[in-house]
Scaffold this active site. Structure first.
Site, mmCIF file in Angstrom:
data_model
loop_
_atom_site.group_PDB
_atom_site.id
_atom_site.type_symbol
_atom_site.label_atom_id
_atom_site.label_comp_id
_atom_site.label_asym_id
_atom_site.label_seq_id
_atom_site.Cartn_x
_atom_site.Cartn_y
_atom_site.Cartn_z
ATOM 1 N N LYS A 241 0.843 -1.194 0.006
ATOM 2 C CA LYS A 241 0.232 0.035 -0.038
ATOM 3 C C LYS A 241 0.847 1.307 -0.068
ATOM 4 O O LYS A 241 1.758 1.390 0.751
ATOM 5 C CB LYS A 241 -0.960 0.035 1.179
ATOM 6 C CG LYS A 241 -1.639 1.206 1.227
ATOM 7 C CD LYS A 241 -2.735 1.177 2.410
ATOM 8 C CE LYS A 241 -3.574 2.402 2.720
ATOM 9 N NZ LYS A 241 -4.570 2.294 3.709
ATOM 10 N N LYS B 84 -2.285 -1.551 -3.871
ATOM 11 C CA LYS B 84 -3.076 -0.214 -3.711
ATOM 12 C C LYS B 84 -2.395 1.059 -3.965
ATOM 13 O O LYS B 84 -1.061 1.126 -3.274
ATOM 14 C CB LYS B 84 -3.689 -0.324 -2.392
ATOM 15 C CG LYS B 84 -4.748 0.994 -2.074
ATOM 16 C CD LYS B 84 -5.100 0.709 -0.747
ATOM 17 C CE LYS B 84 -6.277 1.952 -0.404
ATOM 18 N NZ LYS B 84 -6.587 1.877 0.897
HETATM 19 C C1 PBG Z 1 -7.527 3.091 5.828
HETATM 20 C C2 PBG Z 1 -7.832 3.105 4.540
HETATM 21 C C3 PBG Z 1 -7.592 4.048 3.345
HETATM 22 C C4 PBG Z 1 -8.019 3.621 2.241
HETATM 23 C C5 PBG Z 1 -8.385 2.182 2.618
HETATM 24 N N1 PBG Z 1 -8.193 1.988 3.996
HETATM 25 C C6 PBG Z 1 -7.224 5.355 3.642
HETATM 26 C C7 PBG Z 1 -5.974 5.851 3.930
HETATM 27 O O1 PBG Z 1 -5.029 4.752 3.978
HETATM 28 O O2 PBG Z 1 -5.276 6.929 4.428
HETATM 29 C C8 PBG Z 1 -8.145 4.329 0.897
HETATM 30 C C9 PBG Z 1 -8.923 3.707 0.009
HETATM 31 C C10 PBG Z 1 -9.452 4.763 -1.001
HETATM 32 O O3 PBG Z 1 -8.877 5.818 -1.226
HETATM 33 O O4 PBG Z 1 -10.512 4.324 -1.904
HETATM 34 N N2 PBG Z 1 -6.273 2.800 6.328
#
Ligand code: PBG
Length: 325
Positions: free
Chosen positions: A196, A249
């Site tokens: 991520k 992601k």
């Molecule tokens: C929380 C989380 C996030 C997303 C999924 N889980 C936000 C972040 O990490 O700031 C992002 C999902 C999206 O932008 O569609 N940890």
């Protein structure tokens, strides 16, 4: 001209193109993210995500039934926590009566076959909007992992099929697997957000949950988008620690990473087509600059072609409708 190879033969018409298509998209590929709110009859459109809503449990059930009828087999839950329940421990995250736990039960009760996945990270519950516990301005790893383990166990107890840790702390998959085993939750899966990246494309999501970081950014735990090998390293460690499904992601700016991980691992690979990617297509379509339906199908097909077996996408419902046409 005498040509031995005429590549256009296989593109002559739709029938032959369909026969030789290397990638096919189906509603089975999708995970539909859902934003959950307290209350009844609540349906709030997310400002930066046109036609995407945060809903109370009752309306969420209606939505999940519709998704199921379209052939979608999985939802991924995110809750909006009330401000007064936020703190720096995240303890509301493992409240057996919390919004997440009530939502899991309600969905499993209404549509038992729907695979319910839950986001595991502290940001919606944190007064600082960070994914972990903050001490002296730092997001501390090990106490956060303990909290995430409690959170995962409570999701399993409520009936979640998969927990999906999105926090990027070190060692969390192993500890989550251990706590699930210790309590005999031997059927609960782990879909790890393994690679991520610290991305600007999460902006609209943070509007949806009011979870933007109060100070700094997430670069000490989410990955640097300059890095490729690190994604492989992170993913292999998560598999060793017990992840059943791994995730990359965001998706479209990271298709190279998806392919590389697909070539390296033997577990299912998923990709998260995130909120900012949704917003970009919506905004361009609203202006008449892109054909929305075509942009959706081309984007999702490219993510699958890159190697994703599963795609979490806010277009799940729209795409399923288009594919079922
Ligand atoms: C929380 C989380 C996030 C997303 C999924 N889980 C936000 C972040 O990490 O700031 C992002 C999902 C999206 O932008 O569609 N940890």
């Amino acid at each position: 001209m005498y040509l031995v190879r005429r590549n256009r033969i296989l593109r002559t018409n739709a029938s032959i193109r369909n026969l030789v298509a290397e990638t096919t998209l189906t509603p089975n590929d999708f995970i539909a993210p859902l934003f959950i709110d307290e209350g009844e009859g609540v349906e709030v459109e997310i400002a930066s995500m046109p036609n995407y809503y945060r809903r109370s449990i009752d309306l969420t059930i209606k939505e999940v039934k519709e998704l199921w009828s379209l052939g979608i087999k999985s939802v991924l839950l995110f809750i909006k926590c009330k401000d007064e329940l936020k703190d720096n421990t995240g303890k509301e995250a493992w409240n057996p009566d919390g919004l997440m736990q009530r939502t899991i039960k309600a969905i499993k009760n209404a549509i038992p076959e729907m695979i319910v996945m839950t986001d595991v990270a502290l940001d919606p519950y944190s007064i600082y909007g960070h994914d972990g516990i903050v001490e002296n301005g730092e997001i501390v790893n090990d106490p956060t992992v303990e909290a995430l383990a409690k959170m995962s166990l409570s999701h399993a107890q409520a009936g979640a099929d998969f927990v999906a840790p999105s926090d990027m702390m070190d060692g969390r998959i192993g500890i989550i697997r251990k706590i699930l085993e210790h309590h005999d939750y031997t059927k609960t899966g782990i879909m790890s957000y393994s690679a991520k990246y610290a991305s600007c494309f999460y902006g609209p999501f943070r509007d949806a949950l009011d979870s933007a970081p109060g100070f700094g950014d997430k670069k000490t735990y989410q990955m640097d988008y300059a890095n490729r090998k690190e994604a492989i390293r992170e993913t292999l460690i998560d598999i060793e620690e017990g992840a059943d499904i791994v995730m990359i992601k965001p998706a479209m700016a990271y298709l190279d990473i998806i392919r590389e991980i697909k070539n390296t691992v033997d577990v299912p690979v998923s990709a998260y087509h995130v909120s900012g990617e949704y917003a970009m297509i919506k905004a361009a379509a609203e202006r008449g600059w892109l054909n929305e339906e075509k942009a959706i199908l081309e984007s999702l097909t490219s993510i699958k072609r890159a190697g994703a077996d599963l795609i979490a996408t806010y277009f799940a419902k729209d795409a399923a409708k288009l594919l079922n046409k």
